[in-house]
Design an enzyme around this catalytic site. Structure first.
Site, PDB file in Angstrom:
ATOM      1  N   LYS A   8     -27.316 -50.591   5.928  1.00 34.17           N
ATOM      2  CA  LYS A   8     -26.247 -50.535   5.043  1.00 34.17           C
ATOM      3  C   LYS A   8     -26.969 -51.018   3.784  1.00 34.17           C
ATOM      4  CE  LYS A   8     -22.324 -50.711   7.987  1.00 34.17           C
ATOM      5  NZ  LYS A   8     -20.905 -50.580   7.890  1.00 34.17           N
TER       6      LYS A   8
ATOM      7  N   ASN B 252      -6.215 -50.887  13.171  1.00 29.62           N
ATOM      8  CA  ASN B 252      -6.767 -51.764  14.079  1.00 29.62           C
ATOM      9  C   ASN B 252      -6.169 -53.055  13.945  1.00 29.62           C
ATOM     10  OD1 ASN B 252      -8.174 -53.569  11.984  1.00 29.62           O
ATOM     11  ND2 ASN B 252      -9.240 -51.494  11.448  1.00 29.62           N
TER      12      ASN B 252
ATOM     13  N   ASP C 200     -18.126 -45.480   3.815  1.00 27.02           N
ATOM     14  CA  ASP C 200     -18.667 -46.891   4.176  1.00 27.02           C
ATOM     15  C   ASP C 200     -18.665 -47.691   2.914  1.00 27.02           C
ATOM     16  OD1 ASP C 200     -20.222 -49.194   4.769  1.00 27.02           O
ATOM     17  OD2 ASP C 200     -20.339 -48.369   6.873  1.00 27.02           O
ATOM     18  N   ILE C 201     -17.716 -48.437   2.774  1.00 27.73           N
ATOM     19  CA  ILE C 201     -17.675 -49.455   1.409  1.00 27.73           C
ATOM     20  C   ILE C 201     -18.805 -50.211   1.369  1.00 27.73           C
ATOM     21  CG2 ILE C 201     -15.848 -50.849   0.305  1.00 27.73           C
ATOM     22  CD1 ILE C 201     -13.683 -49.792   1.675  1.00 27.73           C
TER      23      ILE C 201
ATOM     24  N   LYS D 139       6.510 -34.771   9.771  1.00 25.21           N
ATOM     25  CA  LYS D 139       6.277 -35.519  10.996  1.00 25.21           C
ATOM     26  C   LYS D 139       6.215 -34.500  12.031  1.00 25.21           C
ATOM     27  CE  LYS D 139       8.662 -38.296  14.099  1.00 25.21           C
ATOM     28  NZ  LYS D 139      10.231 -38.591  14.785  1.00 25.21           N
TER      29      LYS D 139
ATOM     30  N   LYS E 244     -28.096 -53.422  11.059  1.00 22.10           N
ATOM     31  CA  LYS E 244     -27.037 -53.051  10.304  1.00 22.10           C
ATOM     32  C   LYS E 244     -27.317 -53.411   8.534  1.00 22.10           C
ATOM     33  CE  LYS E 244     -23.228 -53.202  12.367  1.00 22.10           C
ATOM     34  NZ  LYS E 244     -22.195 -53.623  13.377  1.00 22.10           N
TER      35      LYS E 244
ATOM     36  N   PHE F 106     -20.059 -58.030   7.002  1.00 18.02           N
ATOM     37  CA  PHE F 106     -19.832 -58.786   8.224  1.00 18.02           C
ATOM     38  C   PHE F 106     -20.330 -57.812   9.516  1.00 18.02           C
ATOM     39  CE2 PHE F 106     -17.121 -61.843   6.014  1.00 18.02           C
ATOM     40  CZ  PHE F 106     -17.185 -62.673   6.869  1.00 18.02           C
TER      41      PHE F 106
ATOM     42  N   ASP G  19     -13.191 -46.418  10.795  1.00 17.29           N
ATOM     43  CA  ASP G  19     -14.401 -45.596  10.457  1.00 17.29           C
ATOM     44  C   ASP G  19     -14.043 -44.103  10.474  1.00 17.29           C
ATOM     45  OD1 ASP G  19     -16.442 -47.771  10.631  1.00 17.29           O
ATOM     46  OD2 ASP G  19     -16.064 -47.910  12.728  1.00 17.29           O
TER      47      ASP G  19
END
Ligand code: CTP
Length: 404
Positions: free
Chosen positions: A344, A210, A307-308, A288, A340, A326, A278
């Protein structure tokens, strides 16, 4: 009183940046006294250094005049901090081995002050096992490093060797001075920060990732280090230098990031600023993936990544006292952040309003709403990522009962 810096300049092209370092440093209240090696004078003149520092420049070990006036031992101790910038491979090798065959190396051996070095050299020289050994030995001796940074050519992977920018060196100097004066608010507190994107391989040459730049996470790590914390930064691939005074661990995938975070425990504080992918391709091909004429494109099956933030928050043993996450939200910012936080299990969420009209996404600034476990909500004005980092340090210090 002005903090006094003994600036040792050795012979590299980066020596010209010392002039900027001295100018900016004096603006920020530092006093400089310069020492040059013979090679340094090929790149920067004693006249320019004397003019900018407003002080005599010291060059010779056996200078009768200098020895009667001040003496090299006193010179090495009349500073609050010794800074070597640029530090060449040769000077690092001489320091690591305790050689004292010119004024610069003699001062470095004789000083009882903290030493900060800013290496600058060709990337192959920086990577050479001899230099690696010397750097390790100097670190073990308590010498602090700032940089070097990746050069112009590549993006983090190759070509590390450029001297840190003067602003970065100044930041490291100020952090170290605060530490020496015992001003460090978070002295000894261990902090873990995640930053940057992750890369999830599809095959040996392709990956999912990303657009995270890592700038917010890196700024947070640097700000905690300036406050005296012992910081481990676990970073995905970014085009940023390792922040000064921070132990930086480089990873690629979410699973590597989780392993590196667990290995960094125990810590008192964890700040998860990374944009962790994710999902990852469920199967990374060993070779390849080739086009197959006449056949449809390959379907990519995805698997969920760990999920850390949730893992760190949910540790039954060794959970950090404070876990900060965040949340990037475009609507119902506070409600989504609350949800959230509960899901979490962290203590604080910094909800980032990324709706298009804010212009925050990919920008220089952030608009944050702090949402706490006890229901407190505090909107911050739009701030630079550096200022956001400073405020996070203040907030964490307050929650740990270590406020200014
Ligand atoms: N995070 C993490 N590990 C993951 C995913 C996210 O540690 N595998 C952390 C991020 O570092 C950040 C927070 O969780 O602190 C963001 O959570 P996430 O669920 O990804 O929320 P958003 O990015 O806001 O996106 P969405 O609401 O679409 O889930």
């Amino acid at each position: 009183m002005r903090a006094r810096i003994l600036l040792v300049i050795s012979g590299g092209i980066a020596a010209y940046k010392c002039l900027e370092l001295i100018r900016r440093g004096r603006e920020r209240g530092l006093a400089f006294r310069c020492v040059t090696t013979r090679a340094a004078e090929q790149f920067v003149t004693p006249l320019a250094l004397a003019a900018l520092s407003g002080e005599k420049v010291y060059r010779e070990l056996f200078s009768l005049v200098d020895e009667t006036e001040i003496g090299h031992i006193r010179l090495s101790r009349e500073a609050d901090l010794v800074v070597v910038a640029p530090a060449t491979a040769d000077l690092l090798a001489r320091m690591a081995n305790g050689l004292a065959d010119d004024l610069a190396s003699t001062l470095l051996l004789a000083t009882d002050r903290p030493v900060l070095v800013a290496p600058a050299m060709n990337p192959r020289m920086w990577e050479h096992p001899a230099t690696r050994r010397n750097v390790e030995r100097l670190r073990a001796d308590g010498v602090r490093f700032v940089g070097p940074e990746p050069g112009d050519m590549a993006c983090g992977e190759e070509g590390v060797g450029r001297m840190a920018e003067p602003a970065t060196i100044l930041e490291a100097i100020e952090g170290l001075l605060a530490e020496i004066r015992g001003e460090a608010r978070l002295g000894g507190v261990r902090v873990l920060v995640t930053s940057g994107p992750t890369r999830e391989p599809l095959d040996p040459v392709r990956f999912f990732s990303n657009r995270s730049s890592g700038r917010q996470g890196h700024a947070i790590a640097a700000a905690f280090a300036r406050a005296g914390a012992r910081v481990t930064l676990v970073s995905g691939p970014v085009c940023l230098p390792d922040p000064p005074g921070v132990h930086t661990v480089h990873v690629e995938t979410a699973r590597e990031m989780l392993d590196a975070c667990l290995a960094a425990l125990p810590v008192e504080v964890a700040v998860c600023a990374a944009a962790v992918s994710d999902w990852r391709p469920a199967h990374a091909a060993a070779e390849k993936i080739k086009k197959r004429p006449g056949l449809p494109p390959p379907a990519i099956e995805l698997a969920e990544n760990p999920d850390i933030l949730a893992t760190l928050s949910g540790l039954s043993e060794g959970r950090p006292r404070l876990v900060v996450g965040f949340a990037a939200e475009t609507e119902r910012v506070v409600d989504n952040a609350r949800e959230k936080l509960a899901r979490k299990g962290c203590d604080l969420i910094l909800a980032n309003d990324v709706s298009p009209e804010t212009g925050v996404l990919g920008g220089e600034r952030n608009r944050i709403v702090v949402v706490e476990r006890d229901g407190r909500v505090e909107p911050w004005p739009e701030l630079s990522k550096e200022e956001v980092a400073r405020r996070i340090v203040d907030l964490v210090a307050a929650r740990l009962g270590m406020g200014a």
